[in-house]
Enzyme design. Structure first.
Site, PDB file in Angstrom:
ATOM      1  N   TYR A 157      -1.620  -0.484  10.343  1.00 44.83           N
ATOM      2  CA  TYR A 157      -1.847  -0.968   8.881  1.00 44.83           C
ATOM      3  C   TYR A 157      -0.369  -0.870   8.339  1.00 44.83           C
ATOM      4  O   TYR A 157      -0.028  -1.552   7.588  1.00 44.83           O
ATOM      5  CB  TYR A 157      -3.081  -0.664   8.382  1.00 44.83           C
ATOM      6  CG  TYR A 157      -2.973  -0.875   7.103  1.00 44.83           C
ATOM      7  CD1 TYR A 157      -3.662  -2.032   6.391  1.00 44.83           C
ATOM      8  CD2 TYR A 157      -2.812   0.378   6.057  1.00 44.83           C
ATOM      9  CE1 TYR A 157      -3.708  -2.461   4.859  1.00 44.83           C
ATOM     10  CE2 TYR A 157      -3.033  -0.125   4.750  1.00 44.83           C
ATOM     11  CZ  TYR A 157      -3.597  -1.184   4.004  1.00 44.83           C
ATOM     12  OH  TYR A 157      -3.832  -1.656   2.781  1.00 44.83           O
ATOM     13  N   SER A 188       1.146  -0.969   0.030  1.00 45.47           N
ATOM     14  CA  SER A 188       0.119   0.103  -0.036  1.00 45.47           C
ATOM     15  C   SER A 188       0.867   1.237  -0.069  1.00 45.47           C
ATOM     16  O   SER A 188       2.129   1.126   0.693  1.00 45.47           O
ATOM     17  CB  SER A 188      -0.948  -0.023   1.192  1.00 45.47           C
ATOM     18  OG  SER A 188      -1.406   0.994   1.362  1.00 45.47           O
TER      19      SER A 188
END
Ligand SMILES: NC(=O)c1ccc[n+]([C@@H]2O[C@H](COP(=O)([O-])OP(=O)(O)OC[C@H]3O[C@@H](n4cnc5c(N)ncnc54)[C@H](OP(=O)(O)O)[C@@H]3O)[C@@H](O)[C@H]2O)c1
Length: 263
Positions: free
Chosen positions: A151, A138
């Site tokens: 995350y 990501s």
């Protein structure tokens, strides 16, 4: 090396019941790849309506699911050409107050499962002297996003493992690629464990690209044997800005993070 052709390639995709994984599955089916698709939801996989694909539902954090995925792929096709480690989940807890069990669960899905699955396909890829492992990280794996701190930590860990695997496995003819999506229109926010995104982030969906565009960029990265793919490409500018002017970018991120809540 000749041009890459998807026709007949054996491709394993985790998290294929929705979002980016489902878009990759559809795009690859249209290009003639032989698909092995995983997610927890059996009905979600069936709803893709890809009759030629081998559907294997199960939680990818379980060793039994991963073993079955690799064994059934090799039973049916005798090889595995591409692994797309796509399954992933978000945690919006602030790091000072995150529930430990949620953080650990997220790391199981986002880091330990893709690492273990990569390890599980390597022996077959080594025998073939070819193969591609795609790890979906990501942009949060390049720049820590304060609303997704933990995350981000899991995706930084995955990005680092990806780079190390690439350097280790290059001599075996195995290519390992990281993908850094920015904001993609999927159910990702709704599926997060334990906390809501702050309002400005939730409404930031207007900047999101489609899962189809993300899938196209991923496929092109494999075709070109890219080291990494940032999608859409302008997020590279954001990561570069952060490297050059970290205080400036952090001040903006702090403002964007105002008002985050918990479930
Ligand atoms: N959307 C974004 O803006 C964005 C941005 C950057 C990176 N990413 C990354 O892109 C990847 C795909 O995310 P997405 O946006 O497509 O999210 P999504 O719509 O929530 O899809 C996630 C997929 O993963 C599967 N999954 C979740 N936990 C699983 C488990 N334990 N075992 C097997 N499958 C599991 C889900 O299916 P089941 O529920 O049926 O298991 C679903 O198919 C993730 O790694 C995510 O971190 C997304």
């Amino acid at each position: 090396m000749g041009a890459f052709a998807w026709q007949g390639q054996v491709v394993v995709i985790t998290g294929a019941s929705g979002g980016i994984g489902a878009a990759c599955a559809r795009a690859l089916d249209a290009r003639g790849a032989q698909l092995v698709l995983n997610a927890r939801s059996e009905s979600g996989l069936a709803a893709l309506n890809l009759p030629d694909a081998l559907l294997l539902h199960g939680d990818i954090t379980l060793a039994a699911t991963r073993e079955q995925l690799v064994a059934r792929t090799l039973d049916r096709f005798g090889r595995v050409d591409v692994l797309v480690n796509n399954a992933g989940v978000g945690v919006y807890w602030p790091p000072s107050a995150a529930r430990d069990e949620d953080t650990r669960r997220m790391f199981e899905v986002n880091f330990f499962a893709p690492l273990a699955l990569a390890q599980a396909v390597v022996p077959a890829m080594r025998r073939q002297r070819s193969g591609v492992i795609v790890n979906i990280s990501s942009i949060a794996g390049k720049v820590t996003l304060p609303w997704l701190t933990l995350y981000s930590a899991s995706k930084f860990a995955l990005s680092s493992a990806t780079a190390g695997l690439r350097m280790e496995l290059a001599r075996d003819g195995i290519h390992v690629m990281a993908v850094y999506p920015g904001y993609v229109k999927t159910q990702f926010q709704d599926h997060a464990i334990g906390a809501y995104p702050p309002p400005e982030i939730a409404k930031g969906k207007r900047f999101a690209i489609s899962a189809q565009q993300c899938a196209r960029d991923i496929l092109r990265g494999v075709e070109r044997r890219s080291r990494s793919v940032v999608t859409p490409g302008w997020w590279r500018g954001f990561a570069g800005l952060h490297l050059l002017f970290p205080s400036l970018v952090e001040a903006r991120l702090i403002r964007m993070n105002a008002g985050g809540g918990h479930r």
